[in-house]
Design an enzyme around this catalytic site. Sequence first.
Site, PDB file in Angstrom:
ATOM      1  N   LYS A  29     -15.299-100.520  14.489  1.00 37.83           N
ATOM      2  CA  LYS A  29     -15.547-100.133  13.095  1.00 37.83           C
ATOM      3  C   LYS A  29     -14.224-100.218  12.336  1.00 37.83           C
ATOM      4  O   LYS A  29     -13.226 -99.629  12.759  1.00 37.83           O
ATOM      5  CB  LYS A  29     -16.099 -98.694  13.083  1.00 37.83           C
ATOM      6  CG  LYS A  29     -16.439 -98.177  11.705  1.00 37.83           C
ATOM      7  CD  LYS A  29     -17.218 -96.872  11.790  1.00 37.83           C
ATOM      8  CE  LYS A  29     -17.367 -96.251  10.430  1.00 37.83           C
ATOM      9  NZ  LYS A  29     -18.157 -95.020  10.466  1.00 37.83           N
TER      10      LYS A  29
ATOM     11  N   HIS B  49     -13.592 -99.314   9.116  1.00 37.22           N
ATOM     12  CA  HIS B  49     -13.401 -98.425   7.964  1.00 37.22           C
ATOM     13  C   HIS B  49     -13.648 -96.988   8.426  1.00 37.22           C
ATOM     14  O   HIS B  49     -13.962 -96.760   9.601  1.00 37.22           O
ATOM     15  CB  HIS B  49     -14.362 -98.807   6.828  1.00 37.22           C
ATOM     16  CG  HIS B  49     -15.799 -98.702   7.220  1.00 37.22           C
ATOM     17  ND1 HIS B  49     -16.427 -99.680   7.978  1.00 37.22           N
ATOM     18  CD2 HIS B  49     -16.714 -97.732   7.011  1.00 37.22           C
ATOM     19  CE1 HIS B  49     -17.676 -99.308   8.186  1.00 37.22           C
ATOM     20  NE2 HIS B  49     -17.879 -98.130   7.627  1.00 37.22           N
TER      21      HIS B  49
END
Length: 220
Positions: free
Chosen positions: A102, A104
């Site tokens: 991921k 962010h």
Amino acid sequence: MNSNSFEFIQFSLDAKVLAFGSFKTKAGRMSPYFFNAGDFNDGARLGALGEFYANALLASQIEFDMLFGPAYKGITLAATTAVALAKKDKNVPFAYNRKEVKDHGEGGTLVGAKLQGKVVIIDDVISAGTSVRESVEMIKKAGAQPCAVLIALDRMERSGDAVNVGEFSAVQAVKEEFGIPVIAIANLQDLLDFLQSTADTHLQQNLVAVQTYRNTYGIR
Ligand SMILES: O=P(O)(O)OC[C@H]1O[C@H](OP(=O)(O)OP(=O)(O)O)[C@H](O)[C@@H]1O
Ligand SMILES: O=C(O)c1cc(=O)[nH]c(=O)[nH]1
């Protein structure tokens, strides 16, 4: 066979997770039985499944601090096992990974509790051992210690493919390579015992095919 294994086989048959017929395995073998954990797909079944995992883990008497479930199926398995353990007064943290990083928010691949102490890896089956190998790497990298692998069904079959049959099973290889136990709620021997003792004559008809498969590919 212990009663948890016996009841688990019955539960898996009722849920049609365990089925008899003709199935191609990941290794390319034609198997007379198949276990598809993805079909434990409603709340009641997932809750009951967690009880079976928790019972097997507690019965093993292995010391552990937390659970880790490899993506994707291992995520729900670790979660439901953690809930079942908490109901049995053993409230432990759990964590899991993302298959994609991921980029962010909090970022990264690990989700849930911080990996620390003795960690049990929870999955459905071991085929080639890739998922366990990756889990062991993630756990060690985080500074924690893999202490056991807990799976639903050990097929007790030697590695290789339809033609080439190795000496040991992937479960045996994992035990040897990492020096940790692999606990299974049920295994192929339990399934054979179940088929031998069932009063259901329709089910019993699968015994010979499963025995023949074991004679060809089973561990010695
Ligand atoms: O021992 P292995 O060769 O790794 O095979 C076993 C793994 O394969 C399946 O997951 P898969 O990696 O297909 O991912 P999924 O959980 O997303 O279905 C299964 O749930 C195990 O995690
Ligand atoms: O070997 C496999 O691919 C395999 C067998 C099985 O019974 N269940 C499963 O999920 N995979």
